[in-house]
Enzyme design. Sequence first.
Site, PDB file in Angstrom:
ATOM      1  N   GLY A   1     -11.111  -2.908   1.980  1.00 18.21           N
ATOM      2  CA  GLY A   1     -11.762  -1.812   2.697  1.00 18.21           C
ATOM      3  C   GLY A   1     -11.406  -1.767   4.178  1.00 18.21           C
ATOM      4  O   GLY A   1     -11.895  -0.916   4.915  1.00 18.21           O
TER       5      GLY A   1
ATOM      6  N   LYS B   1       2.434   2.231  -5.098  1.00 18.23           N
ATOM      7  CA  LYS B   1       3.228   1.784  -6.253  1.00 18.23           C
ATOM      8  C   LYS B   1       2.493   1.999  -7.572  1.00 18.23           C
ATOM      9  O   LYS B   1       3.112   2.288  -8.583  1.00 18.23           O
ATOM     10  CB  LYS B   1       3.554   0.284  -6.129  1.00 18.23           C
ATOM     11  CG  LYS B   1       4.416  -0.062  -4.945  1.00 18.23           C
ATOM     12  CD  LYS B   1       4.621  -1.555  -4.855  1.00 18.23           C
ATOM     13  CE  LYS B   1       3.419  -2.347  -4.429  1.00 18.23           C
ATOM     14  NZ  LYS B   1       2.911  -2.091  -3.081  1.00 18.23           N
TER      15      LYS B   1
ATOM     16  N   ALA C   1      -3.537  -7.646  -4.213  1.00 19.98           N
ATOM     17  CA  ALA C   1      -3.040  -6.284  -4.425  1.00 19.98           C
ATOM     18  C   ALA C   1      -4.191  -5.356  -4.800  1.00 19.98           C
ATOM     19  O   ALA C   1      -5.219  -5.802  -5.302  1.00 19.98           O
ATOM     20  CB  ALA C   1      -2.009  -6.288  -5.546  1.00 19.98           C
ATOM     21  N   GLY C   2      -4.006  -4.071  -4.552  1.00 19.48           N
ATOM     22  CA  GLY C   2      -4.972  -3.071  -4.997  1.00 19.48           C
ATOM     23  C   GLY C   2      -4.201  -1.836  -5.388  1.00 19.48           C
ATOM     24  O   GLY C   2      -3.671  -1.143  -4.535  1.00 19.48           O
ATOM     25  N   HIS C   3      -4.056  -1.596  -6.684  1.00 13.81           N
ATOM     26  CA  HIS C   3      -3.247  -0.466  -7.155  1.00 13.81           C
ATOM     27  C   HIS C   3      -4.184   0.621  -7.683  1.00 13.81           C
ATOM     28  O   HIS C   3      -4.928   0.405  -8.634  1.00 13.81           O
ATOM     29  CB  HIS C   3      -2.254  -0.947  -8.219  1.00 13.81           C
ATOM     30  CG  HIS C   3      -1.242  -1.907  -7.643  1.00 13.81           C
ATOM     31  ND1 HIS C   3      -0.482  -2.750  -8.395  1.00 13.81           N
ATOM     32  CD2 HIS C   3      -0.881  -2.144  -6.356  1.00 13.81           C
ATOM     33  CE1 HIS C   3       0.301  -3.470  -7.598  1.00 13.81           C
ATOM     34  NE2 HIS C   3       0.070  -3.119  -6.359  1.00 13.81           N
TER      35      HIS C   3
ATOM     36  N   GLN D   1       2.283  -5.963  -3.045  1.00 13.65           N
ATOM     37  CA  GLN D   1       2.563  -6.041  -1.611  1.00 13.65           C
ATOM     38  C   GLN D   1       3.879  -5.292  -1.324  1.00 13.65           C
ATOM     39  O   GLN D   1       4.230  -4.395  -2.059  1.00 13.65           O
ATOM     40  CB  GLN D   1       2.638  -7.491  -1.107  1.00 13.65           C
ATOM     41  CG  GLN D   1       1.304  -8.244  -1.163  1.00 13.65           C
ATOM     42  CD  GLN D   1       0.956  -8.729  -2.561  1.00 13.65           C
ATOM     43  OE1 GLN D   1       1.760  -9.325  -3.244  1.00 13.65           O
ATOM     44  NE2 GLN D   1      -0.258  -8.468  -2.989  1.00 13.65           N
TER      45      GLN D   1
ATOM     46  N   ASP E   1       0.813  -1.229   0.000  1.00 13.15           N
ATOM     47  CA  ASP E   1       0.000   0.000   0.000  1.00 13.15           C
ATOM     48  C   ASP E   1       0.841   1.271   0.000  1.00 13.15           C
ATOM     49  O   ASP E   1       0.423   2.300   0.512  1.00 13.15           O
ATOM     50  CB  ASP E   1      -0.969   0.030   1.208  1.00 13.15           C
ATOM     51  CG  ASP E   1      -1.782  -1.237   1.299  1.00 13.15           C
ATOM     52  OD1 ASP E   1      -2.250  -1.699   0.252  1.00 13.15           O
ATOM     53  OD2 ASP E   1      -1.930  -1.776   2.407  1.00 13.15           O
TER      54      ASP E   1
HETATM   55  P1  IMP Z   1      -2.663 -12.695   1.611  1.00 11.82           P
HETATM   56  O1  IMP Z   1      -1.657 -12.180   0.650  1.00 11.82           O
HETATM   57  O2  IMP Z   1      -4.089 -12.378   1.212  1.00 11.82           O
HETATM   58  O3  IMP Z   1      -2.460 -14.157   1.929  1.00 11.82           O
HETATM   59  O4  IMP Z   1      -2.465 -11.925   3.011  1.00 11.82           O
HETATM   60  C1  IMP Z   1      -1.292 -12.086   3.802  1.00 11.82           C
HETATM   61  C2  IMP Z   1      -0.909 -10.779   4.477  1.00 11.82           C
HETATM   62  O5  IMP Z   1      -0.456  -9.863   3.488  1.00 11.82           O
HETATM   63  C3  IMP Z   1      -2.056 -10.072   5.199  1.00 11.82           C
HETATM   64  O6  IMP Z   1      -1.523  -9.373   6.306  1.00 11.82           O
HETATM   65  C4  IMP Z   1      -2.563  -9.066   4.182  1.00 11.82           C
HETATM   66  O7  IMP Z   1      -3.213  -7.967   4.765  1.00 11.82           O
HETATM   67  C5  IMP Z   1      -1.242  -8.663   3.538  1.00 11.82           C
HETATM   68  N1  IMP Z   1      -1.406  -8.200   2.167  1.00 11.82           N
HETATM   69  C6  IMP Z   1      -1.588  -8.949   1.055  1.00 11.82           C
HETATM   70  N2  IMP Z   1      -1.659  -8.171  -0.034  1.00 11.82           N
HETATM   71  C7  IMP Z   1      -1.512  -6.908   0.390  1.00 11.82           C
HETATM   72  C8  IMP Z   1      -1.450  -5.646  -0.282  1.00 11.82           C
HETATM   73  O8  IMP Z   1      -1.529  -5.545  -1.512  1.00 11.82           O
HETATM   74  N3  IMP Z   1      -1.265  -4.559   0.512  1.00 11.82           N
HETATM   75  C9  IMP Z   1      -1.119  -4.657   1.853  1.00 11.82           C
HETATM   76  N4  IMP Z   1      -1.146  -5.796   2.523  1.00 11.82           N
HETATM   77  C10 IMP Z   1      -1.339  -6.923   1.796  1.00 11.82           C
END
Ligand code: IMP
Length: 427
Positions: A304, A17, A40-42, A226, A14
Amino acid sequence: MRGAKVVVGAQWGDEGKGKIVDHFARSADWVVRYQGGANAGHTLVVDGRKTVLHLIPSGALHPKARCAIAAGCVVDPEGLLAELDALEAAGAPLTPERLRVSERAHLVLSIHRHLDVAREAAAGAAAIGTTGRGIGPAYEDAVGRRGVRFAELVGPASALADRVERLVAERNLLLVGLGAAPVSAAAVLAELAAVRERLAPYVGPVGAVIAAAIEGDETVIFEGAQGVLLDCLHGTYPFVTSSSTGAGGVCTGTGIGPRLVGEVLGVTKAYATRVGAGPFPTELNGALEARLRAAGGEFGATTGRPRRCGWLDLPALRTAARLGGLTGLVVTKLDVLGGFDEVRMATGYRVNGQVVEDADVGTLADAEPIYEVFAGWGPEVGQVRHYLDLPASARHFLERLSAAVELPIELVSVGPERDAIIACPPR
Ligand code: IMP
């Protein structure tokens, strides 16, 4: 050959990027996602219009840039189609000439999402706080050699059915063990049948194409997802994601050698955030955290969820610089700190009574941050477009950061819009 540019998150994700990749994508031939999935959320803001991408690379809004999703990604096919539809509805369609999905990329199936959610529910206090997008279970099946790839999706139907039946039979054992309802292979096959035809034109080789593009001096940007501190092996394990988030992941995820990688830019906010569980030494609480969260709009772009917020953490950033192989930094959201009378950054930790400046992330749980306090700056930094027009206090903060991590800052972002970006003078 110049080598490719890699943009990775230097914190826990977050960092902003997407906007930075969009900035470089103006002059890119290819923008490549090499790991992660729809966790991910870009977020991109162009002319006031917000686009959130989860799987599609952040080059999508530049008509000349081609996009690739490499073998190291795990792709939810319905999510991918929904993103393609949203781009088309927004007047920015991504045709198969502009998007290629590796035939080696693994699919995230509905059973993976069910497993992710059931496992988190069963874990109670030990839950990771995943995004629930099925990422971990999909990577487990990939390394367990029972995954379903795009090659199988577009291959002979009988081979796809065999693969899905085997995977579902094995994974149902766990689902049922976790107290959840089993999934039928027929239902999974029906989901895949519904997406197969539309996705087939996008599927093809990626690694060889991207290697040739870099060798031919085309401009290739690798978009990390991430952050480096969420790396599966080297991050704050077990509170991590299931992929290699640093620059090394570019090679394994795309299928190219390290010689083809040029520079690696680490993106960090001017403060820190984290979603989900795990150590976060500079985390704030109470009114100050709430103020930072509101000012920065710190709610997950994918789930969210409110993000945990805190001050910038230099020991963590130094670790990220090593793990990520960083050659430079980009600092985002400097404007969010505008209006605070004073701002802080942790320059070291006290761990078991000893002062350390470069802690292994594994020790973060016991770390007590040591802060340096800086005079604040006003919200007008959001309007600044030239480095020397920044208030002296903001420049002092940036220069201290750069010196402490021993990396040049190349760009500073001061707002979500494309033009809210400042190029830094060369050192
Ligand atoms: P997962 O990738 O959904 O298995 O989540 C594992 C950990 O990575 C959790 O703490 C999520 O909140 C964190 N996480 C996964 N993707 C993101 C992202 O794009 N931004 C921030 N945290 C992420």
